[in-house]
Design a protein around this motif. Structure first.
Motif, PDB file in Angstrom:
ATOM      1  N   VAL A 169     -47.224 -52.971  14.922  1.00 12.13           N
ATOM      2  CA  VAL A 169     -46.540 -52.500  16.230  1.00 12.13           C
ATOM      3  C   VAL A 169     -46.104 -51.325  15.686  1.00 12.13           C
ATOM      4  CG1 VAL A 169     -45.722 -55.088  16.530  1.00 12.13           C
ATOM      5  CG2 VAL A 169     -44.436 -53.686  15.268  1.00 12.13           C
ATOM      6  N   SER A 170     -46.208 -50.612  14.472  1.00 11.89           N
ATOM      7  CA  SER A 170     -45.510 -49.477  14.029  1.00 11.89           C
ATOM      8  C   SER A 170     -46.554 -48.681  14.826  1.00 11.89           C
ATOM      9  CB  SER A 170     -45.199 -49.432  12.811  1.00 11.89           C
ATOM     10  OG  SER A 170     -46.415 -49.484  11.907  1.00 11.89           O
ATOM     11  N   MET A 171     -47.726 -48.886  14.642  1.00 13.98           N
ATOM     12  CA  MET A 171     -48.777 -48.108  15.317  1.00 13.98           C
ATOM     13  C   MET A 171     -48.770 -47.908  16.864  1.00 13.98           C
ATOM     14  SD  MET A 171     -51.838 -49.127  12.932  1.00 13.98           S
ATOM     15  CE  MET A 171     -51.710 -49.561  11.117  1.00 13.98           C
ATOM     16  N   LEU A 172     -48.061 -48.727  17.483  1.00 16.36           N
ATOM     17  CA  LEU A 172     -48.179 -48.858  18.916  1.00 16.36           C
ATOM     18  C   LEU A 172     -47.628 -47.683  19.452  1.00 16.36           C
ATOM     19  CD1 LEU A 172     -47.131 -52.577  19.845  1.00 16.36           C
ATOM     20  CD2 LEU A 172     -49.529 -51.415  19.965  1.00 16.36           C
ATOM     21  N   PRO A 173     -46.432 -47.018  19.200  1.00 16.53           N
ATOM     22  CA  PRO A 173     -45.884 -45.847  19.648  1.00 16.53           C
ATOM     23  C   PRO A 173     -46.994 -44.682  19.807  1.00 16.53           C
ATOM     24  CG  PRO A 173     -44.230 -46.651  18.398  1.00 16.53           C
ATOM     25  CD  PRO A 173     -45.439 -47.541  17.901  1.00 16.53           C
ATOM     26  N   GLY A 174     -47.629 -44.312  18.671  1.00  6.05           N
ATOM     27  CA  GLY A 174     -48.605 -43.420  18.856  1.00  6.05           C
ATOM     28  C   GLY A 174     -49.742 -43.609  19.556  1.00  6.05           C
ATOM     29  N   ILE A 175     -50.317 -44.754  19.692  1.00  3.74           N
ATOM     30  CA  ILE A 175     -51.328 -45.124  20.765  1.00  3.74           C
ATOM     31  C   ILE A 175     -51.003 -44.871  21.972  1.00  3.74           C
ATOM     32  CG2 ILE A 175     -52.976 -46.971  21.414  1.00  3.74           C
ATOM     33  CD1 ILE A 175     -52.883 -47.894  18.402  1.00  3.74           C
ATOM     34  N   ILE A 176     -49.730 -45.385  22.454  1.00  2.96           N
ATOM     35  CA  ILE A 176     -49.178 -45.557  23.688  1.00  2.96           C
ATOM     36  C   ILE A 176     -49.030 -44.291  24.250  1.00  2.96           C
ATOM     37  CG2 ILE A 176     -47.134 -46.196  25.174  1.00  2.96           C
ATOM     38  CD1 ILE A 176     -47.110 -48.734  23.418  1.00  2.96           C
ATOM     39  N   LEU A 177     -48.396 -43.132  23.258  1.00  2.00           N
ATOM     40  CA  LEU A 177     -47.636 -41.918  23.774  1.00  2.00           C
ATOM     41  C   LEU A 177     -49.069 -40.916  23.574  1.00  2.00           C
ATOM     42  CD1 LEU A 177     -44.431 -42.224  21.982  1.00  2.00           C
ATOM     43  CD2 LEU A 177     -44.659 -42.310  24.286  1.00  2.00           C
ATOM     44  N   ALA A 178     -49.986 -41.074  23.137  1.00  2.00           N
ATOM     45  CA  ALA A 178     -51.126 -40.105  23.082  1.00  2.00           C
ATOM     46  C   ALA A 178     -51.362 -39.313  24.291  1.00  2.00           C
ATOM     47  CB  ALA A 178     -52.251 -40.781  22.444  1.00  2.00           C
ATOM     48  N   PRO A 179     -51.571 -40.124  25.185  1.00  2.00           N
ATOM     49  CA  PRO A 179     -52.271 -39.510  26.756  1.00  2.00           C
ATOM     50  C   PRO A 179     -50.984 -38.485  27.313  1.00  2.00           C
ATOM     51  CG  PRO A 179     -52.603 -42.065  26.752  1.00  2.00           C
ATOM     52  CD  PRO A 179     -51.675 -41.854  25.462  1.00  2.00           C
ATOM     53  N   VAL A 180     -49.662 -38.840  26.914  1.00  2.00           N
ATOM     54  CA  VAL A 180     -48.599 -38.008  27.501  1.00  2.00           C
ATOM     55  C   VAL A 180     -48.282 -36.992  26.556  1.00  2.00           C
ATOM     56  CG1 VAL A 180     -47.945 -39.889  29.000  1.00  2.00           C
ATOM     57  CG2 VAL A 180     -46.857 -39.711  26.936  1.00  2.00           C
ATOM     58  N   ALA A 181     -48.642 -37.140  25.224  1.00  2.00           N
ATOM     59  CA  ALA A 181     -48.122 -35.892  24.325  1.00  2.00           C
ATOM     60  C   ALA A 181     -48.325 -34.490  24.976  1.00  2.00           C
ATOM     61  CB  ALA A 181     -48.782 -36.185  22.966  1.00  2.00           C
ATOM     62  N   VAL A 182     -49.316 -34.150  25.300  1.00  4.58           N
ATOM     63  CA  VAL A 182     -49.596 -32.633  25.804  1.00  4.58           C
ATOM     64  C   VAL A 182     -48.684 -32.471  27.221  1.00  4.58           C
ATOM     65  CG1 VAL A 182     -51.162 -31.243  26.536  1.00  4.58           C
ATOM     66  CG2 VAL A 182     -51.824 -32.534  24.559  1.00  4.58           C
ATOM     67  N   PRO A 183     -48.797 -33.253  28.089  1.00  8.36           N
ATOM     68  CA  PRO A 183     -47.860 -33.070  29.280  1.00  8.36           C
ATOM     69  C   PRO A 183     -46.358 -32.932  29.064  1.00  8.36           C
ATOM     70  CG  PRO A 183     -49.626 -34.803  29.848  1.00  8.36           C
ATOM     71  CD  PRO A 183     -49.706 -34.490  28.250  1.00  8.36           C
ATOM     72  N   LEU A 184     -45.834 -33.690  27.913  1.00  2.00           N
ATOM     73  CA  LEU A 184     -44.325 -33.600  27.623  1.00  2.00           C
ATOM     74  C   LEU A 184     -44.260 -32.532  26.927  1.00  2.00           C
ATOM     75  CD1 LEU A 184     -43.844 -37.298  26.654  1.00  2.00           C
ATOM     76  CD2 LEU A 184     -42.966 -36.250  28.605  1.00  2.00           C
ATOM     77  N   SER A 185     -44.978 -32.139  25.804  1.00  2.10           N
ATOM     78  CA  SER A 185     -44.840 -30.732  25.142  1.00  2.10           C
ATOM     79  C   SER A 185     -44.680 -29.536  25.886  1.00  2.10           C
ATOM     80  CB  SER A 185     -45.790 -30.800  24.043  1.00  2.10           C
ATOM     81  OG  SER A 185     -47.045 -30.494  24.363  1.00  2.10           O
ATOM     82  N   ARG A 186     -45.648 -29.613  26.948  1.00  2.57           N
ATOM     83  CA  ARG A 186     -45.751 -28.576  28.104  1.00  2.57           C
ATOM     84  C   ARG A 186     -44.328 -28.448  28.878  1.00  2.57           C
ATOM     85  NH1 ARG A 186     -49.478 -30.339  31.779  1.00  2.57           N
ATOM     86  NH2 ARG A 186     -51.470 -29.752  30.267  1.00  2.57           N
ATOM     87  N   LYS A 187     -43.962 -29.711  29.253  1.00  3.62           N
ATOM     88  CA  LYS A 187     -42.865 -29.535  30.265  1.00  3.62           C
ATOM     89  C   LYS A 187     -41.478 -29.349  29.529  1.00  3.62           C
ATOM     90  CE  LYS A 187     -40.218 -32.413  33.454  1.00  3.62           C
ATOM     91  NZ  LYS A 187     -40.377 -31.225  34.577  1.00  3.62           N
ATOM     92  N   PHE A 188     -41.192 -29.882  28.168  1.00  4.47           N
ATOM     93  CA  PHE A 188     -40.029 -29.746  27.511  1.00  4.47           C
ATOM     94  C   PHE A 188     -40.281 -28.872  26.339  1.00  4.47           C
ATOM     95  CE2 PHE A 188     -40.081 -34.008  29.612  1.00  4.47           C
ATOM     96  CZ  PHE A 188     -38.919 -33.709  30.392  1.00  4.47           C
ATOM     97  N   GLY A 189     -41.298 -28.606  25.658  1.00  5.60           N
ATOM     98  CA  GLY A 189     -41.479 -27.728  24.230  1.00  5.60           C
ATOM     99  C   GLY A 189     -41.364 -28.785  23.428  1.00  5.60           C
ATOM    100  N   LYS A 190     -42.213 -28.345  22.041  1.00  8.97           N
ATOM    101  CA  LYS A 190     -42.438 -29.048  20.935  1.00  8.97           C
ATOM    102  C   LYS A 190     -40.872 -29.338  20.205  1.00  8.97           C
ATOM    103  CE  LYS A 190     -45.762 -26.578  19.719  1.00  8.97           C
ATOM    104  NZ  LYS A 190     -46.313 -25.842  20.972  1.00  8.97           N
ATOM    105  N   LYS A 191     -40.122 -28.239  20.097  1.00  9.87           N
ATOM    106  CA  LYS A 191     -39.013 -28.263  19.415  1.00  9.87           C
ATOM    107  C   LYS A 191     -37.989 -29.292  20.017  1.00  9.87           C
ATOM    108  CE  LYS A 191     -34.714 -25.732  18.308  1.00  9.87           C
ATOM    109  NZ  LYS A 191     -34.138 -24.448  18.149  1.00  9.87           N
ATOM    110  N   GLU A 192     -37.842 -29.098  21.661  1.00  7.86           N
ATOM    111  CA  GLU A 192     -37.193 -30.060  22.218  1.00  7.86           C
ATOM    112  C   GLU A 192     -37.398 -31.501  22.033  1.00  7.86           C
ATOM    113  OE1 GLU A 192     -36.911 -25.910  23.694  1.00  7.86           O
ATOM    114  OE2 GLU A 192     -38.712 -27.010  23.068  1.00  7.86           O
ATOM    115  N   LEU A 193     -38.803 -31.844  22.028  1.00  7.01           N
ATOM    116  CA  LEU A 193     -39.337 -33.025  21.860  1.00  7.01           C
ATOM    117  C   LEU A 193     -38.988 -33.663  20.601  1.00  7.01           C
ATOM    118  CD1 LEU A 193     -42.795 -33.194  23.610  1.00  7.01           C
ATOM    119  CD2 LEU A 193     -40.516 -34.495  24.321  1.00  7.01           C
ATOM    120  N   GLY A 194     -39.152 -32.701  19.663  1.00 12.68           N
ATOM    121  CA  GLY A 194     -38.739 -33.252  18.078  1.00 12.68           C
ATOM    122  C   GLY A 194     -37.287 -33.407  18.047  1.00 12.68           C
ATOM    123  N   ILE A 195     -36.706 -32.929  18.721  1.00 13.07           N
ATOM    124  CA  ILE A 195     -35.134 -33.073  18.618  1.00 13.07           C
ATOM    125  C   ILE A 195     -34.608 -34.518  19.290  1.00 13.07           C
ATOM    126  CG2 ILE A 195     -32.626 -32.562  19.395  1.00 13.07           C
ATOM    127  CD1 ILE A 195     -33.646 -29.516  19.229  1.00 13.07           C
TER     128      ILE A 195
END
Length: 347
Positions: A169-195
């Motif tokens: 199950v520890s692998m699930l977050p990466g698989i589930i979130l892969a399709p939205v990673a780019v849109p989220l980083s575009r909207k909020f920024g990588k640093k902001e998502l990292g925080i």
């Protein structure tokens, strides 16, 4: 085995990984493309972990009629050979199908920088220092979790199957979130998502530490929920380096893709080395007895503390390093990209 392992891990892998990792900043100058490259790299890592961590053991291990585990030693070289052939094929595909679109400046225009000058600029690079601190803490937390979970589920939850469930199950977050990673980083920024992601992981671990749950499923579910936020950070982590490379060029006038990535890679290796021993040291601190069939209650509670409190502190440090040290927020990254695009056009 000793010689080939050193050649693979310390020489050949490093020789390939540094140019491979630093190449992302040369494939595209666009922030979205770089986030996508990082996402697919991380997703590929998840697929490989499934193949090696779940698929390979299914081939290499078996049980007899009495339930005793049988190790099929003669199959280990064959499985290793298959993975080796697949890796060579993958590297060749990567080589022939990759285009570097960000062109380097002509050699006559490149300022020659000495080793000491390079070291000075790198150690004064806040962005690089911030991501190095974050990466070392992330690796320490993740590797500690992996090493301590087998003791946690066996000695605390009294359920050996929990280790396999947790790994899956520890692998699930990466698989589930892969399709939205780019849109989220575009909207909020990588640093902001990292925080957000690192603080989510810290809150989940602190919550588990306070709860002291006896339910294995509660422990797993809270971990998964907490790391859904952290999963995006893991997916786009490699894109941070491309931003740092850009910032380094603007600060110094020299583009040092390989050097910056090599420093980051070396820092990760240090983090892995420290994290590899952290689990064993922590078990020693709480008095864990490997010869005992049953651990004392104090040791069992200590295992739970290690599995929850130490990662919580480490993830909190990750968030703080991004907030107070790492300077490349969404606005600054986009500004740097535009500056370098103008420079590229001029050349």
């Amino acid at each position: 085995m000793f010689a080939t392992y050193l050649l693979w891990g310390s020489i050949f892998y490093t020789a390939i990984n540094i140019p491979y990792g630093s190449m992302a900043s040369l494939i595209s100058p666009e922030a979205d493309d770089r986030a996508a490259l990082s996402t697919f790299r991380s997703l590929g890592s998840v697929v490989a972990n499934i193949a090696v961590g779940i698929g390979a053991p299914a081939i290499l291990y078996a049980s007899d009629t009495a339930g005793n585990q049988i190790v099929k030693g003669e199959l280990f070289p064959i499985v290793a050979l298959v993975f080796s052939i697949l890796s060579i094929a993958s590297y060749l595909v990567c080589y022939f199908m990759t285009t570097e679109r960000v062109k380097a400046a002509p050699a006559e225009n490149v300022k020659q920088v000495g080793f000491l000058e390079t070291v000075r600029t790198l150690v004064t690079n806040r962005a690089l220092i911030g991501i190095v601190v974050a990466s070392i803490c992330i690796l320490a937390a993740q590797i500690l979790n992996q090493s301590i979970n087998q003791y946690l589920f066996i000695d605390y939850f009294k359920d050996k199957s929990g280790v396999m469930v947790m790994n899956a199950v520890s692998m699930l977050p990466g698989i589930i979130l892969a399709p939205v990673a780019v849109p989220l980083s575009r909207k909020f920024g990588k640093k902001e998502l990292g925080i957000f992601g690192s603080l989510s992981g810290a809150i989940a671990c602190f919550l588990l530490f306070i709860m002291r749950t006896k339910s294995m499923w509660t422990y797993i579910i809270i971990n998964v929920i907490g790391f859904l936020g952290f999963g995006v950070f893991n997916l786009i982590m490699w894109a941070f380096i491309t931003d740092i490379i850009d910032d380094q060029e603007i600060r110094t006038g020299s583009r040092e893709d390989g050097t910056v990535y090599a420093v980051y890679s070396f820092a990760r290796k240090l983090g892995q080395a420290v994290a590899g021993g952290l689990g064993g040291w922590a078990l020693g601190w709480i008095g864990f007895d490997s010869a005992a069939q049953v651990q004392t209650e104090a040791v069992v509670q200590g295992i739970y503390n290690i599995a929850t409190l130490i990662p919580a502190v480490l993830y909190l440090i990750v968030g703080l390093s991004l907030i107070f040290i790492y300077p490349l927020g969404k606005k600054k990254v986009l500004e740097n990209i535009e500056i370098l695009k103008a420079k590229q056009s001029a050349n």
